[in-house]
Design a protein around this motif. Structure first.
Motif, PDB file in Angstrom:
ATOM      1  N   MET A   1       0.840  -1.180   0.000  1.00 49.46           N
ATOM      2  CA  MET A   1       0.000   0.000   0.000  1.00 49.46           C
ATOM      3  C   MET A   1       0.883   1.240   0.000  1.00 49.46           C
ATOM      4  SD  MET A   1      -3.074   0.793   2.568  1.00 49.46           S
ATOM      5  CE  MET A   1      -3.345   2.434   3.103  1.00 49.46           C
ATOM      6  N   MET A   2       0.542   2.189  -0.815  1.00 55.68           N
ATOM      7  CA  MET A   2       1.312   3.413  -0.922  1.00 55.68           C
ATOM      8  C   MET A   2       1.011   4.336   0.257  1.00 55.68           C
ATOM      9  SD  MET A   2       1.499   5.845  -4.232  1.00 55.68           S
ATOM     10  CE  MET A   2       0.078   6.885  -3.958  1.00 55.68           C
ATOM     11  N   ASP A   3       2.082   4.947   0.799  1.00 55.93           N
ATOM     12  CA  ASP A   3       1.886   5.905   1.885  1.00 55.93           C
ATOM     13  C   ASP A   3       1.223   7.156   1.344  1.00 55.93           C
ATOM     14  OD1 ASP A   3       3.048   4.229   3.686  1.00 55.93           O
ATOM     15  OD2 ASP A   3       5.016   5.150   3.563  1.00 55.93           O
ATOM     16  N   SER A   4       0.278   7.680   2.104  1.00 54.36           N
ATOM     17  CA  SER A   4      -0.437   8.892   1.707  1.00 54.36           C
ATOM     18  C   SER A   4      -0.469   9.853   2.880  1.00 54.36           C
ATOM     19  CB  SER A   4      -1.874   8.576   1.298  1.00 54.36           C
ATOM     20  OG  SER A   4      -1.896   7.728   0.187  1.00 54.36           O
ATOM     21  N   ILE A   5      -0.475  11.135   2.564  1.00 53.53           N
ATOM     22  CA  ILE A   5      -0.607  12.162   3.582  1.00 53.53           C
ATOM     23  C   ILE A   5      -1.950  12.835   3.372  1.00 53.53           C
ATOM     24  CG2 ILE A   5       0.289  14.345   4.451  1.00 53.53           C
ATOM     25  CD1 ILE A   5       3.047  13.450   3.532  1.00 53.53           C
ATOM     26  N   PHE A   6      -2.724  12.935   4.446  1.00 50.54           N
ATOM     27  CA  PHE A   6      -4.014  13.595   4.436  1.00 50.54           C
ATOM     28  C   PHE A   6      -4.013  14.684   5.494  1.00 50.54           C
ATOM     29  CE2 PHE A   6      -6.390  10.671   1.812  1.00 50.54           C
ATOM     30  CZ  PHE A   6      -5.697   9.490   1.946  1.00 50.54           C
ATOM     31  N   PHE A   7      -4.797  15.717   5.293  1.00 54.31           N
ATOM     32  CA  PHE A   7      -5.040  16.704   6.327  1.00 54.31           C
ATOM     33  C   PHE A   7      -6.424  16.410   6.869  1.00 54.31           C
ATOM     34  CE2 PHE A   7      -6.702  20.624   8.020  1.00 54.31           C
ATOM     35  CZ  PHE A   7      -5.657  21.045   8.819  1.00 54.31           C
ATOM     36  N   ILE A   8      -6.497  16.020   8.142  1.00 56.16           N
ATOM     37  CA  ILE A   8      -7.757  15.627   8.757  1.00 56.16           C
ATOM     38  C   ILE A   8      -8.120  16.641   9.838  1.00 56.16           C
ATOM     39  CG2 ILE A   8      -8.972  13.821  10.031  1.00 56.16           C
ATOM     40  CD1 ILE A   8      -6.932  11.832   8.842  1.00 56.16           C
ATOM     41  N   SER A   9      -9.362  17.125   9.796  1.00 53.69           N
ATOM     42  CA  SER A   9      -9.813  18.086  10.795  1.00 53.69           C
ATOM     43  C   SER A   9     -11.229  17.774  11.228  1.00 53.69           C
ATOM     44  CB  SER A   9      -9.761  19.509  10.238  1.00 53.69           C
ATOM     45  OG  SER A   9     -10.245  20.429  11.194  1.00 53.69           O
ATOM     46  N   ASP A  10     -11.452  17.944  12.506  1.00 50.31           N
ATOM     47  CA  ASP A  10     -12.811  17.928  13.045  1.00 50.31           C
ATOM     48  C   ASP A  10     -13.493  19.221  12.598  1.00 50.31           C
ATOM     49  OD1 ASP A  10     -15.005  17.083  14.678  1.00 50.31           O
ATOM     50  OD2 ASP A  10     -14.347  18.513  16.189  1.00 50.31           O
ATOM     51  N   ILE A  11     -14.798  19.254  12.626  1.00 48.16           N
ATOM     52  CA  ILE A  11     -15.525  20.464  12.228  1.00 48.16           C
ATOM     53  C   ILE A  11     -15.934  21.271  13.458  1.00 48.16           C
ATOM     54  CG2 ILE A  11     -17.623  21.344  11.153  1.00 48.16           C
ATOM     55  CD1 ILE A  11     -17.435  19.055   9.153  1.00 48.16           C
ATOM     56  N   ASP A  12     -16.865  20.754  14.233  1.00 48.08           N
ATOM     57  CA  ASP A  12     -17.443  21.514  15.341  1.00 48.08           C
ATOM     58  C   ASP A  12     -16.427  21.730  16.452  1.00 48.08           C
ATOM     59  OD1 ASP A  12     -20.145  21.810  14.319  1.00 48.08           O
ATOM     60  OD2 ASP A  12     -20.240  19.637  14.507  1.00 48.08           O
ATOM     61  N   GLY A  13     -16.201  22.997  16.775  1.00 49.02           N
ATOM     62  CA  GLY A  13     -15.258  23.349  17.817  1.00 49.02           C
ATOM     63  C   GLY A  13     -13.830  23.463  17.325  1.00 49.02           C
ATOM     64  N   THR A  14     -13.591  23.133  16.069  1.00 51.12           N
ATOM     65  CA  THR A  14     -12.241  23.217  15.512  1.00 51.12           C
ATOM     66  C   THR A  14     -12.206  24.260  14.402  1.00 51.12           C
ATOM     67  OG1 THR A  14     -11.891  20.882  16.060  1.00 51.12           O
ATOM     68  CG2 THR A  14     -10.338  21.886  14.514  1.00 51.12           C
ATOM     69  N   ILE A  15     -12.808  23.958  13.252  1.00 52.66           N
ATOM     70  CA  ILE A  15     -12.854  24.963  12.185  1.00 52.66           C
ATOM     71  C   ILE A  15     -14.166  25.754  12.215  1.00 52.66           C
ATOM     72  CG2 ILE A  15     -11.230  23.796  10.671  1.00 52.66           C
ATOM     73  CD1 ILE A  15     -13.570  22.725   9.080  1.00 52.66           C
ATOM     74  N   TYR A  16     -15.158  25.215  12.885  1.00 52.14           N
ATOM     75  CA  TYR A  16     -16.458  25.886  13.018  1.00 52.14           C
ATOM     76  C   TYR A  16     -16.652  26.245  14.475  1.00 52.14           C
ATOM     77  CZ  TYR A  16     -21.501  26.654  12.484  1.00 52.14           C
ATOM     78  OH  TYR A  16     -22.764  27.200  12.461  1.00 52.14           O
ATOM     79  N   ARG A  17     -16.389  27.506  14.795  1.00 54.87           N
ATOM     80  CA  ARG A  17     -16.506  27.989  16.174  1.00 54.87           C
ATOM     81  C   ARG A  17     -17.383  29.223  16.189  1.00 54.87           C
ATOM     82  NH1 ARG A  17     -10.238  28.186  17.188  1.00 54.87           N
ATOM     83  NH2 ARG A  17     -10.501  28.885  15.085  1.00 54.87           N
ATOM     84  N   VAL A  39      -9.647  15.750   4.724  1.00 57.04           N
ATOM     85  CA  VAL A  39     -10.629  14.834   5.300  1.00 57.04           C
ATOM     86  C   VAL A  39     -11.309  15.592   6.436  1.00 57.04           C
ATOM     87  CG1 VAL A  39     -11.027  12.622   6.431  1.00 57.04           C
ATOM     88  CG2 VAL A  39      -9.159  12.851   4.774  1.00 57.04           C
ATOM     89  N   LEU A  40     -12.616  15.737   6.351  1.00 58.30           N
ATOM     90  CA  LEU A  40     -13.382  16.416   7.397  1.00 58.30           C
ATOM     91  C   LEU A  40     -14.091  15.367   8.242  1.00 58.30           C
ATOM     92  CD1 LEU A  40     -14.853  19.367   5.336  1.00 58.30           C
ATOM     93  CD2 LEU A  40     -12.933  19.425   6.939  1.00 58.30           C
ATOM     94  N   ALA A  41     -13.937  15.482   9.552  1.00 57.77           N
ATOM     95  CA  ALA A  41     -14.530  14.517  10.482  1.00 57.77           C
ATOM     96  C   ALA A  41     -15.539  15.231  11.368  1.00 57.77           C
ATOM     97  CB  ALA A  41     -13.436  13.887  11.329  1.00 57.77           C
TER      98      ALA A  41
END
Length: 108
Positions: A1-17, A39-41
């Protein structure tokens, strides 16, 4: 499996305040999305997530919804299957059930 880099962020309380996403956060996420898949969580369900995405026009590749129970790409296809294994240590009395282990495994 190829290594991948993702940017993962929570929404509420992180980018949505405070019931908004700031211009600085939008600029940052759009800049990051040019280099890495976003990736939005969230604990939100798909309908709530979809309204949020329409309001702020985020670029994202994947989303993790319903507290991890659903993982989708931006075309709304499930991208993995969730296996849930729950084992209990059951003794003589039904009142005395102790959870031994929870195990979640994502198969992509």
């Amino acid at each position: 499996m190829m290594d991948s880099i993702f940017f993962i962020s929570d929404i509420d309380g992180t980018i949505y305040r405070e019931k908004k996403v700031t211009e600085e956060e939008l600029f940052f996420l759009n800049s990051v999305s040019k280099r890495y898949p976003i990736v939005l969580a969230t604990g939100r369900n798909y309908a709530m997530f979809h309204r949020f995405i329409q309001e702020y026009s985020f670029e994202y590749e994947y989303c993790i919804l319903n507290n991890g129970a659903l993982v989708m790409d931006k075309k709304r296809f499930n991208t993995c299957k969730l296996k849930y294994e729950n084992q209990y240590d059951i003794t003589a009395s039904s009142r005395n059930v102790r959870k031994k282990r929870d195990h979640y495994q994502y198969d992509i």
